[in-house]
Motif scaffolding. Structure first.
Motif, PDB file in Angstrom:
ATOM      1  N   THR A 184       0.823  -1.179  -0.037  1.00 47.61           N
ATOM      2  CA  THR A 184      -0.030   0.147  -0.103  1.00 47.61           C
ATOM      3  C   THR A 184       0.860   1.334   0.198  1.00 47.61           C
ATOM      4  OG1 THR A 184      -1.615  -1.440   1.321  1.00 47.61           O
ATOM      5  CG2 THR A 184      -1.941   0.904   1.068  1.00 47.61           C
ATOM      6  N   GLU A 198      -2.384   7.174  -5.814  1.00 46.97           N
ATOM      7  CA  GLU A 198      -3.608   7.562  -6.251  1.00 46.97           C
ATOM      8  C   GLU A 198      -3.981   7.761  -7.777  1.00 46.97           C
ATOM      9  OE1 GLU A 198      -3.037  11.266  -7.742  1.00 46.97           O
ATOM     10  OE2 GLU A 198      -5.119  11.104  -7.087  1.00 46.97           O
ATOM     11  N   LYS A 251     -10.055   0.817  -2.876  1.00 49.84           N
ATOM     12  CA  LYS A 251     -10.814   1.576  -2.091  1.00 49.84           C
ATOM     13  C   LYS A 251     -10.875   3.086  -2.460  1.00 49.84           C
ATOM     14  CE  LYS A 251      -9.621  -1.466   1.850  1.00 49.84           C
ATOM     15  NZ  LYS A 251      -9.177  -1.440   3.254  1.00 49.84           N
ATOM     16  N   LEU A 288     -10.994   7.074  -2.517  1.00 46.37           N
ATOM     17  CA  LEU A 288     -10.068   7.800  -1.890  1.00 46.37           C
ATOM     18  C   LEU A 288     -10.872   9.017  -1.612  1.00 46.37           C
ATOM     19  CD1 LEU A 288      -6.966   8.064  -0.590  1.00 46.37           C
ATOM     20  CD2 LEU A 288      -6.580   8.995  -2.884  1.00 46.37           C
ATOM     21  N   ASN A 338      -9.634  11.836  -0.036  1.00 44.42           N
ATOM     22  CA  ASN A 338      -8.614  13.002   0.215  1.00 44.42           C
ATOM     23  C   ASN A 338      -7.615  13.001  -0.760  1.00 44.42           C
ATOM     24  OD1 ASN A 338      -6.362  14.569   1.861  1.00 44.42           O
ATOM     25  ND2 ASN A 338      -7.824  14.070   3.645  1.00 44.42           N
ATOM     26  N   THR A 388      -5.119   6.506   2.612  1.00 45.39           N
ATOM     27  CA  THR A 388      -6.067   5.699   3.691  1.00 45.39           C
ATOM     28  C   THR A 388      -5.129   5.345   4.888  1.00 45.39           C
ATOM     29  OG1 THR A 388      -6.119   3.794   2.551  1.00 45.39           O
ATOM     30  CG2 THR A 388      -7.803   5.429   2.128  1.00 45.39           C
ATOM     31  N   ASN A 389      -3.744   4.855   4.481  1.00 43.15           N
ATOM     32  CA  ASN A 389      -3.077   4.172   5.485  1.00 43.15           C
ATOM     33  C   ASN A 389      -1.905   5.449   6.126  1.00 43.15           C
ATOM     34  OD1 ASN A 389      -1.860   4.184   3.153  1.00 43.15           O
ATOM     35  ND2 ASN A 389      -0.344   2.970   3.705  1.00 43.15           N
ATOM     36  N   TYR A 402      -5.311  10.980   7.877  1.00 44.23           N
ATOM     37  CA  TYR A 402      -6.322  10.843   6.844  1.00 44.23           C
ATOM     38  C   TYR A 402      -7.699  11.015   7.283  1.00 44.23           C
ATOM     39  CZ  TYR A 402      -9.313   8.743   3.292  1.00 44.23           C
ATOM     40  OH  TYR A 402     -10.292   8.400   2.385  1.00 44.23           O
ATOM     41  N   GLN A 403      -8.419  11.718   6.627  1.00 43.51           N
ATOM     42  CA  GLN A 403     -10.088  11.763   6.747  1.00 43.51           C
ATOM     43  C   GLN A 403     -10.731  12.139   5.573  1.00 43.51           C
ATOM     44  OE1 GLN A 403     -10.098  14.973   9.740  1.00 43.51           O
ATOM     45  NE2 GLN A 403     -11.060  16.482   8.148  1.00 43.51           N
ATOM     46  N   ASP A 404     -11.857  11.485   5.431  1.00 41.94           N
ATOM     47  CA  ASP A 404     -12.506  11.807   4.053  1.00 41.94           C
ATOM     48  C   ASP A 404     -13.212  13.214   3.959  1.00 41.94           C
ATOM     49  OD1 ASP A 404     -14.297  11.511   1.938  1.00 41.94           O
ATOM     50  OD2 ASP A 404     -14.842   9.583   2.238  1.00 41.94           O
ATOM     51  N   TYR A 454      -9.168   6.419  -6.244  1.00 47.12           N
ATOM     52  CA  TYR A 454      -9.048   5.293  -5.379  1.00 47.12           C
ATOM     53  C   TYR A 454      -7.498   5.407  -5.065  1.00 47.12           C
ATOM     54  CZ  TYR A 454      -7.746   2.843  -9.898  1.00 47.12           C
ATOM     55  OH  TYR A 454      -7.089   2.586 -10.773  1.00 47.12           O
ATOM     56  N   GLN A 455      -7.185   4.742  -3.822  1.00 45.40           N
ATOM     57  CA  GLN A 455      -5.590   4.643  -3.678  1.00 45.40           C
ATOM     58  C   GLN A 455      -5.551   3.251  -4.284  1.00 45.40           C
ATOM     59  OE1 GLN A 455      -4.887   4.103   0.712  1.00 45.40           O
ATOM     60  NE2 GLN A 455      -2.614   3.966   0.082  1.00 45.40           N
TER      61      GLN A 455
END
Length: 564
Positions: free
Chosen positions: A303, A307, A349, A351, A353, A358-359, A363-365, A532-533
């Motif tokens: 990971t 992006e 997944k 993304l 942000n 995400t890892n 991070y927050q949406d 997505y990431q």
């Protein structure tokens, strides 16, 4: 999906998005079929077959593919940001820091005895250099090299065609410290990610004039200081060979040759199956299907900071933010992700942000309603912007002009990328936007289109944009002709201020707050629709140690080799 990539030089001195073509073969969404999403990528460790040095052979060749020939080798120069070129330069130049799997910086002892903040007001960073560290011309690494990088990259002299000035423009002075091995860098404004600067360090002799900086590294690497050096650049055969630096003072590299071979994107998978390269992306349906059971191959996942997005241009109808916002509402992000996630075992997944993966801690949406498909709202916004729909099936018009946009796509695009673009075309047609897909030569995709802002919609990857300040260049306001990594040229003073303030905030929790505020504004600006990431899914030749699917860690090339 494997896609066009633009690599930000996370732990390197250039912070802007680097332009790389990392395209590999891919089937249409349906042809590869779907597979169970039963593989969870490694996040806080490296899936790279870690082996102690005593279990690795001395000698041997590693054969990675390249997506394009490397012309500009100076990673501080705006045209020198191709991701693989930057990676190679860290093998041949002074890489002051490496990051571990969690993205934490560690000094590289062959170059740095220590590096620390020795004063906070003003911020002063003191570097103590390894006295053994020297350039291939015999000169020791010194304050003069740091000073040359700073003066070239601080943006004060427009003759230096730089990639980004972030961090360097905050520096007020670079000087020798107590002795020739000590360097003191003083900042007039705090800069939290100072470890991201001066790496890879280049010699003053190679960058001290605009001519040397811009042209002295074209088709050549005139000076080096890493464990490897350029052995041969064969443009006819399209191969680049690295060999150990005989003057290297650190641990001897395990490999005795690294041979890069430029291959068309569609040829890399077959080259791996033919035992012509030792590394290939398996991130698409076709590639994974062919490589998962390859003889002498193994699949590794990770990971990384990686992006995939759709960028909106800033010209014509898209100069109007309301129109760009309408496009984000017209697009069904989940459906687009599903198209490119077919046939691989890792779930892509969404993304939320632009600045964090995400890892990553912090991070927050922040996508809010902007990433939620709502065609009715899209139509409402277009009407609000003055674009009227004259008849069903016809594009909207304003002042007699049709709303006709262009999606620029490389002719080296995978089938999945083309399928995604076609889906975007269909979604926009439903709200009265005509979208034409323009396939352009892959070698010109960035240089003549993306870099010039000549697109209405385009999709590529940004990779390796950490620490956080590395992503600033993608969204900061252009200065004159220099757009940094913000190819659409879309920016606001508020976003600029938030990003700059965050980059100068030493308190990590407070910096996270500011970066997330900036990200929320980037969503509102409709600069980019994050998709997505992208996990790292790669095929690696069995027996290759200490190399594979990355997360947030740097590669220590001296430890890469073949198991005994």
């Amino acid at each position: 999906m494997d896609s066009i990539t633009s690599t930000s030089l996370r732990r390197f001195a250039v912070l802007a998005a680097a332009v790389a073509l990392a395209v590999t073969g891919c089937s249409s969404a349906g042809s590869g079929g779907d597979v169970a999403k039963n593989v969870v990528p490694t996040q806080d460790a490296e899936d790279n077959n870690p082996q102690p040095l005593e279990k690795i052979k001395d000698g041997g060749e590693f054969r990675p593919p390249l997506q394009q020939w490397i012309t500009q080798w100076n990673p501080y120069q705006v045209d020198g940001r191709y991701g693989d070129a930057v990676e190679i330069m860290t093998y041949t130049q002074a890489q002051l820091f490496r990051t571990d799997a969690k993205g934490v910086f560690k000094p590289v002892p062959e170059y740095l005895v220590s590096a620390e903040v020795t004063s906070k007001s003003p911020q002063v960073v003191t570097y103590k250099l390894n006295p053994k560290a020297k350039w291939s011309d015999g000169k020791q690494l010194s304050a003069e090299d740091f000073k040359a990088v700073w003066k070239a990259s601080n943006g004060k002299d427009p003759a230096y065609n730089i990639a980004d000035s972030s961090g360097y423009e905050q520096i007020s002075d670079v000087e020798q410290g107590a002795d020739a091995q000590e360097v003191k860098v003083t900042f007039d404004k705090p800069y939290a990610d100072w470890q991201n600067l001066f790496s890879p360090l280049l010699p003053a002799s190679g960058i001290s004039t605009p001519e040397a900086f811009n042209d002295g590294w074209v088709e050549k690497v005139p000076v080096w200081s890493g464990p490897f050096k350029i052995g041969n650049l064969d443009k006819t055969a399209q191969t680049i060979t690295l060999v150990p630096n005989p003057e290297w003072w650190g641990p001897k590299p395990k490999l005795d040759k690294i041979t890069y071979r430029v291959l068309a994107s569609s040829a890399i998978t077959q080259a791996f199956l033919n035992n012509e390269v030792d590394y290939a992306s398996a991130g698409t349906a076709t590639a994974y299907g062919q490589l998962k059971d390859a003889k002498d191959g193994v699949i590794r996942t990770g990971t990384p900071w990686d992006e995939v997005h759709i960028s909106f241009g800033g010209n014509g109808p898209l100069a109007d933010r309301t129109v760009r916002q309408a496009l984000t509402k017209a697009l069904d992000r989940a459906a687009l992700i599903k198209i490119v996630n077919q046939g691989v075992p890792v779930e892509f997944k969404p993304l939320g942000n632009h600045l964090y993966m995400t890892n990553q801690s912090g991070y927050q949406d922040n996508s809010g309603d902007w990433a939620k498909s709502d065609p009715a709202k899209a139509k409402e916004l277009l009407e609000q912007a003055g674009w009227k729909e004259p008849a069903a099936g016809q594009p909207r018009t304003k002042d007699g002009v049709a709303l006709d946009l262009h999606y620029v796509l490389s002719d080296g695009s995978t089938q999945a990328q083309t399928d995604m673009a076609t889906a975007v075309q269909s979604m926009l047609q439903q709200v009265g936007v005509k979208l034409t897909l323009d396939k352009v030569p892959s070698k010109e995709y960035f240089a003549k289109y993306v870099n010039q802002g000549k697109f209405d919609l385009a999709s590529w990857r940004n990779t390796g944009s950490f620490p956080l300040s590395s992503g600033v260049a993608n969204y900061r306001a252009p200065q004159g002709d220099n757009v940094f990594g913000n190819y659409s040229k879309l920016a606001t003073p508020e976003i600029d201020t938030l990003l700059r303030t965050a980059a100068g905030t030493l308190d990590r929790a407070e910096a996270d707050k500011l970066y997330n505020q900036a990200d929320a504004k980037i969503w509102e600006l409709a600069h980019t629709l994050e998709l997505y990431q992208r996990p790292s899914i790669v095929a690696v030749r069995k027996g290759l140690a200490n190399f594979g699917a990355s997360s947030l860690a740097s590669t220590d090339i001296t430890k890469v080799g073949w198991e005994k």
